[in-house]
Design a protein around this motif. Structure first.
Motif, PDB file in Angstrom:
ATOM      1  N   LEU A 429     -14.191 -18.462 -10.050  1.00  0.00           N
ATOM      2  CA  LEU A 429     -14.566 -17.784  -8.629  1.00  0.00           C
ATOM      3  C   LEU A 429     -15.689 -17.077  -8.399  1.00  0.00           C
ATOM      4  O   LEU A 429     -15.981 -16.820  -7.234  1.00  0.00           O
ATOM      5  CB  LEU A 429     -13.335 -16.979  -8.347  1.00  0.00           C
ATOM      6  N   LEU A 430     -16.319 -16.655  -9.507  1.00  0.00           N
ATOM      7  CA  LEU A 430     -17.474 -15.875  -9.445  1.00  0.00           C
ATOM      8  C   LEU A 430     -18.456 -16.540  -8.662  1.00  0.00           C
ATOM      9  O   LEU A 430     -18.706 -17.522  -8.550  1.00  0.00           O
ATOM     10  CB  LEU A 430     -18.104 -15.334 -10.907  1.00  0.00           C
ATOM     11  N   PRO A 431     -19.579 -15.692  -7.963  1.00  0.00           N
ATOM     12  CA  PRO A 431     -20.636 -16.451  -7.472  1.00  0.00           C
ATOM     13  C   PRO A 431     -21.198 -17.172  -7.989  1.00  0.00           C
ATOM     14  O   PRO A 431     -21.459 -17.089  -9.139  1.00  0.00           O
ATOM     15  CB  PRO A 431     -21.607 -15.097  -6.980  1.00  0.00           C
ATOM     16  N   ALA A 432     -21.818 -18.376  -7.404  1.00  0.00           N
ATOM     17  CA  ALA A 432     -22.502 -19.751  -8.111  1.00  0.00           C
ATOM     18  C   ALA A 432     -21.390 -20.438  -8.934  1.00  0.00           C
ATOM     19  O   ALA A 432     -21.782 -21.149  -9.765  1.00  0.00           O
ATOM     20  CB  ALA A 432     -23.669 -19.378  -8.859  1.00  0.00           C
ATOM     21  N   ALA A 433     -20.122 -20.300  -8.487  1.00  0.00           N
ATOM     22  CA  ALA A 433     -19.158 -21.164  -9.364  1.00  0.00           C
ATOM     23  C   ALA A 433     -19.546 -22.662  -9.264  1.00  0.00           C
ATOM     24  O   ALA A 433     -19.177 -23.206 -10.079  1.00  0.00           O
ATOM     25  CB  ALA A 433     -17.682 -20.627  -8.799  1.00  0.00           C
ATOM     26  N   SER A 434     -19.948 -22.983  -8.104  1.00  0.00           N
ATOM     27  CA  SER A 434     -20.200 -24.415  -7.870  1.00  0.00           C
ATOM     28  C   SER A 434     -21.345 -24.814  -8.834  1.00  0.00           C
ATOM     29  O   SER A 434     -21.247 -25.984  -9.363  1.00  0.00           O
ATOM     30  CB  SER A 434     -20.702 -24.885  -6.389  1.00  0.00           C
ATOM     31  N   ARG A 435     -22.079 -24.111  -9.303  1.00  0.00           N
ATOM     32  CA  ARG A 435     -23.405 -24.437 -10.242  1.00  0.00           C
ATOM     33  C   ARG A 435     -22.705 -24.563 -11.577  1.00  0.00           C
ATOM     34  O   ARG A 435     -23.014 -25.395 -12.153  1.00  0.00           O
ATOM     35  CB  ARG A 435     -24.520 -23.384 -10.204  1.00  0.00           C
ATOM     36  N   TYR A 436     -21.807 -23.668 -12.030  1.00  0.00           N
ATOM     37  CA  TYR A 436     -21.112 -23.719 -13.161  1.00  0.00           C
ATOM     38  C   TYR A 436     -20.441 -24.834 -13.356  1.00  0.00           C
ATOM     39  O   TYR A 436     -20.347 -25.752 -14.232  1.00  0.00           O
ATOM     40  CB  TYR A 436     -20.419 -22.511 -13.392  1.00  0.00           C
ATOM     41  N   TYR A 437     -19.597 -25.224 -12.196  1.00  0.00           N
ATOM     42  CA  TYR A 437     -18.760 -26.335 -12.237  1.00  0.00           C
ATOM     43  C   TYR A 437     -19.338 -27.695 -12.134  1.00  0.00           C
ATOM     44  O   TYR A 437     -18.934 -28.523 -12.772  1.00  0.00           O
ATOM     45  CB  TYR A 437     -17.604 -26.292 -11.075  1.00  0.00           C
ATOM     46  N   GLN A 438     -20.340 -27.911 -11.416  1.00  0.00           N
ATOM     47  CA  GLN A 438     -21.246 -29.051 -11.284  1.00  0.00           C
ATOM     48  C   GLN A 438     -21.658 -29.401 -12.703  1.00  0.00           C
ATOM     49  O   GLN A 438     -21.757 -30.665 -13.271  1.00  0.00           O
ATOM     50  CB  GLN A 438     -22.337 -28.757 -10.239  1.00  0.00           C
ATOM     51  N   SER A 439     -22.127 -28.412 -13.426  1.00  0.00           N
ATOM     52  CA  SER A 439     -22.675 -28.539 -14.767  1.00  0.00           C
ATOM     53  C   SER A 439     -21.396 -29.346 -15.763  1.00  0.00           C
ATOM     54  O   SER A 439     -21.809 -30.175 -16.315  1.00  0.00           O
ATOM     55  CB  SER A 439     -23.216 -27.540 -15.290  1.00  0.00           C
ATOM     56  N   LEU A 440     -20.382 -28.495 -15.471  1.00  0.00           N
ATOM     57  CA  LEU A 440     -19.354 -28.902 -16.572  1.00  0.00           C
ATOM     58  C   LEU A 440     -18.953 -30.325 -16.075  1.00  0.00           C
ATOM     59  O   LEU A 440     -18.600 -31.240 -16.872  1.00  0.00           O
ATOM     60  CB  LEU A 440     -18.069 -28.249 -16.243  1.00  0.00           C
ATOM     61  N   ASP A 441     -18.869 -30.743 -14.816  1.00  0.00           N
ATOM     62  CA  ASP A 441     -18.396 -31.851 -14.240  1.00  0.00           C
ATOM     63  C   ASP A 441     -19.391 -32.882 -14.954  1.00  0.00           C
ATOM     64  O   ASP A 441     -19.035 -34.151 -15.399  1.00  0.00           O
ATOM     65  CB  ASP A 441     -18.303 -31.951 -12.707  1.00  0.00           C
ATOM     66  N   TRP A 465     -24.677 -22.998 -18.634  1.00  0.00           N
ATOM     67  CA  TRP A 465     -23.861 -21.649 -18.051  1.00  0.00           C
ATOM     68  C   TRP A 465     -24.732 -20.347 -18.623  1.00  0.00           C
ATOM     69  O   TRP A 465     -24.824 -19.326 -17.593  1.00  0.00           O
ATOM     70  CB  TRP A 465     -22.309 -21.647 -18.501  1.00  0.00           C
ATOM     71  N   GLN A 466     -25.293 -20.325 -19.793  1.00  0.00           N
ATOM     72  CA  GLN A 466     -26.217 -19.288 -19.912  1.00  0.00           C
ATOM     73  C   GLN A 466     -27.462 -18.964 -19.037  1.00  0.00           C
ATOM     74  O   GLN A 466     -27.431 -17.968 -18.625  1.00  0.00           O
ATOM     75  CB  GLN A 466     -26.647 -19.291 -21.416  1.00  0.00           C
ATOM     76  N   THR A 467     -27.927 -20.003 -18.856  1.00  0.00           N
ATOM     77  CA  THR A 467     -28.982 -20.095 -17.605  1.00  0.00           C
ATOM     78  C   THR A 467     -28.622 -19.766 -16.347  1.00  0.00           C
ATOM     79  O   THR A 467     -29.336 -18.931 -15.954  1.00  0.00           O
ATOM     80  CB  THR A 467     -29.854 -21.724 -17.762  1.00  0.00           C
ATOM     81  N   ILE A 468     -27.508 -20.466 -16.103  1.00  0.00           N
ATOM     82  CA  ILE A 468     -27.291 -19.761 -14.693  1.00  0.00           C
ATOM     83  C   ILE A 468     -26.859 -18.411 -14.618  1.00  0.00           C
ATOM     84  O   ILE A 468     -27.162 -17.644 -13.461  1.00  0.00           O
ATOM     85  CB  ILE A 468     -25.750 -20.943 -14.071  1.00  0.00           C
ATOM     86  N   SER A 469     -26.122 -18.064 -15.595  1.00  0.00           N
ATOM     87  CA  SER A 469     -25.773 -16.531 -15.596  1.00  0.00           C
ATOM     88  C   SER A 469     -27.090 -15.518 -15.549  1.00  0.00           C
ATOM     89  O   SER A 469     -27.119 -14.616 -14.873  1.00  0.00           O
ATOM     90  CB  SER A 469     -25.047 -16.178 -16.813  1.00  0.00           C
ATOM     91  N   ASP A 470     -27.885 -16.008 -16.286  1.00  0.00           N
ATOM     92  CA  ASP A 470     -29.306 -15.301 -16.224  1.00  0.00           C
ATOM     93  C   ASP A 470     -30.047 -15.119 -14.868  1.00  0.00           C
ATOM     94  O   ASP A 470     -30.531 -14.305 -14.399  1.00  0.00           O
ATOM     95  CB  ASP A 470     -30.235 -15.869 -17.333  1.00  0.00           C
ATOM     96  N   GLN A 471     -29.834 -16.483 -14.326  1.00  0.00           N
ATOM     97  CA  GLN A 471     -30.498 -16.601 -13.042  1.00  0.00           C
ATOM     98  C   GLN A 471     -29.861 -15.906 -11.881  1.00  0.00           C
ATOM     99  O   GLN A 471     -30.551 -15.419 -11.151  1.00  0.00           O
ATOM    100  CB  GLN A 471     -30.742 -17.998 -12.696  1.00  0.00           C
ATOM    101  N   VAL A 472     -28.915 -15.842 -11.983  1.00  0.00           N
ATOM    102  CA  VAL A 472     -27.695 -15.252 -10.951  1.00  0.00           C
ATOM    103  C   VAL A 472     -27.810 -13.595 -10.989  1.00  0.00           C
ATOM    104  O   VAL A 472     -28.002 -12.958 -10.113  1.00  0.00           O
ATOM    105  CB  VAL A 472     -26.582 -15.654 -10.578  1.00  0.00           C
ATOM    106  N   GLY A 473     -28.017 -13.225 -12.366  1.00  0.00           N
ATOM    107  CA  GLY A 473     -27.915 -11.781 -12.587  1.00  0.00           C
ATOM    108  C   GLY A 473     -26.770 -11.388 -13.698  1.00  0.00           C
ATOM    109  O   GLY A 473     -25.601 -11.703 -12.944  1.00  0.00           O
TER     110      GLY A 473
END
Length: 489
Positions: A429-441, A465-473
């Motif tokens: 559910l966390l913000p940018a969830a779609s980016r995490y989910y799309q990567s997994l998919d 996922w590590q990259t996304i977390s760093d980019q979002v904060g």
């Protein structure tokens, strides 16, 4: 008669009268009367200069008071603005069903978010569009983004209790797994479909995923699992929730992804092995259900969809010459000691927008989505909506929008029992969830198609996922993940 709010604590009362030095109210004295007349004149001038405000403010309330506010009046002649993440058919079904329950018109803005076409880009823009509506109907993965962008408001306990009194108590899995974030309820579930084991053989059951693999082999691959773009990650998460009882998604303290655990790689490898047996890969839940009903498939994993939902021109549901097969429904394989359910990221929620201008009407509409008059008809014409509540009446026949037990489908009866389970896998559910989910998919699909090993695919997910977390904060995302886990802000 509409009352202009002049007291923040009670909008329907005038400010308390001033007492004189003897403790008596001074409203009857000439000076007090003149003062009050002047005050009323100022109020009248303000009313002329100020447009009528109905519902909640367009500005986001403070963090300590972000829930929906009572409306001062309910307008039934002004269209209720609905931002709907769904299809044109969904909008038509909602509009038709609502017209039989209320005279208030709906203005539906369609937001095209489909599993096979969605993009992780532009979530912030999407949240802004949704905030311009009164009611938002959206897939649950957007909840964290809407909360962070202040596009929705949380529900008062009184409103949730009213829904419970009128439409029934949410089923345990729904109450524990849908709509909550950071200790508050932001969305009301209007669907809670789960993957089930589907078969044309009423005796079919599979206790483990190995047994399921062997069963698919005996069916000569005439089975399927949702592996189309947008669905492959959901199927993988469904298998993980029933196979791995530790290390779910992220570390709570560091937000480190958990996909390096070899148990997840084992699940993905087994998944890929079984997908290799399917005669028809890359199907959606809709196409799997329709394939079973036609007899093209003998079994698989999925959920019920109305026979005419998303039917093509070649699929004539009214053709009596075409045999329609009954589909039996049972639990998916379960390999962990704890029975844990997994909701799809596409599970639909309804929220009141921070831009709401008709709060009472919006609350009524969302209540209707829970199970009001004619809602059962809408559920039968959409892909994701389903009953989510225990009947308010003791007799099941009077509940779920009028669906009697004898007329409920096998899937609906199974789902009502399955949702009694209290354990639910933490959703993304966390913000940018779609980016995490799309990567997994995407990486799961790469493994299923033979372009990557299970270990390499999940290592790539970990890195993404590590990259996304760093980019979002990362620090913000750690707070968001704790909110997802149920901790307050």
């Amino acid at each position: 008669m509409n009352h202009l709010s002049v007291s923040p604590d009670n909008p329907d009362r005038m400010p308390p009268q001033r007492a004189d030095s003897g403790g008596n109210a001074s409203a009857g004295t000439p000076s007090a009367t003149g003062t009050r007349r002047e005050a009323m004149a100022r109020i009248a001038q303000a009313a002329i200069a100020t447009p009528l405000l109905v519902g909640c403010s367009r500005s986001q309330p403070s963090a300590g008071d972000s829930s929906e506010k009572p409306a001062t009046t309910t307008r039934r002649d002004v269209p209720l603005r609905i931002a709907l993440a769904g299809t044109a058919a969904d909008a038509d079904s909602i509009r038709s069903g609502w017209s039989m329950a209320s005279q208030q018109p709906l203005k539906i803005e369609l937001i095209e978010i489909q599993p096979d076409t969605y993009s992780a880009a532009g979530d912030a823009d999407l949240a802004e569009r949704l905030s311009a509506a009164d009611v938002v109907i959206y897939p649950q993965y957007l909840l964290g983004q809407l909360e962070r962008s202040r596009s929705s408001v949380s529900f008062h306990d009184d409103t949730l209790q009213d829904y419970q009194d009128r439409y029934g108590k949410p089923l345990p899995a729904v109450m524990n797994g849908l709509g909550a974030y950071g200790g508050a309820t932001w969305g009301v579930a209007i669907g809670a479909k789960l993957f089930a084991l589907l078969s044309l053989d009423p005796e079919a059951q599979c206790q483990t995923w190995v047994e399921y693999h062997d069963w698919v082999e005996r069916l000569d691959g005439k089975a399927a699992e949702p592996t189309a773009p947008g669905w492959a990650a959901t199927s993988f998460l469904n298998r993980c929730a029933s196979s791995v009882d530790h290390g779910w998604l992220f570390d709570r303290n560091t937000l480190a992804p958990q996909w390096s655990d070899p148990d997840f790689a084992a699940v993905l490898k087994q998944f890929a092995d079984t997908v290799g047996l399917y005669q028809q890969p890359s199907l959606t839940p809709q196409s799997i259900w329709q394939g079973l009903r036609r007899g093209d498939l003998q079994g698989g994993i999925g959920y019920e969809v109305a026979d005419d939902v998303n039917a093509t021109d070649n699929d004539d549901a009214s053709d009596d010459s075409q045999e329609v097969f009954d589909v039996s429904v049972s639990d998916c394989p379960q390999e962990t000691d704890v029975d844990r359910l997994c909701f799809s990221p596409w599970t639909p929620l309804a929220s009141i927008s921070s831009g709401c201008r008709q709060t009472d009407a919006s609350r009524d509409f969302i209540g209707w989505l829970c199970g009001g008059e004619r809602m059962e008809m809408v559920r039968g014409q959409t892909a994701l909506y389903s009953p989510t509540r225990t009947p308010a009446a003791s007799d099941f026949g009077a509940a779920a929008g009028g669906t009697a037990e004898r007329s409920a489908t096998p899937y609906v009866r199974w789902l009502s029992n399955r949702l009694q389970t209290r354990q639910v896998a933490t959703p993304l559910l966390l913000p940018a969830a779609s980016r995490y989910y799309q990567s997994l998919d995407q990486h799961v699909i790469a493994c299923l198609s033979g372009d990557a090993t299970a270990t390499d695919a999940l290592a790539a997910v970990n890195a993404d996922w590590q990259t996304i977390s760093d980019q979002v904060g990362r620090e913000q995302q750690i707070v968001a993940w704790r909110k997802t886990l149920g901790f307050g802000s």
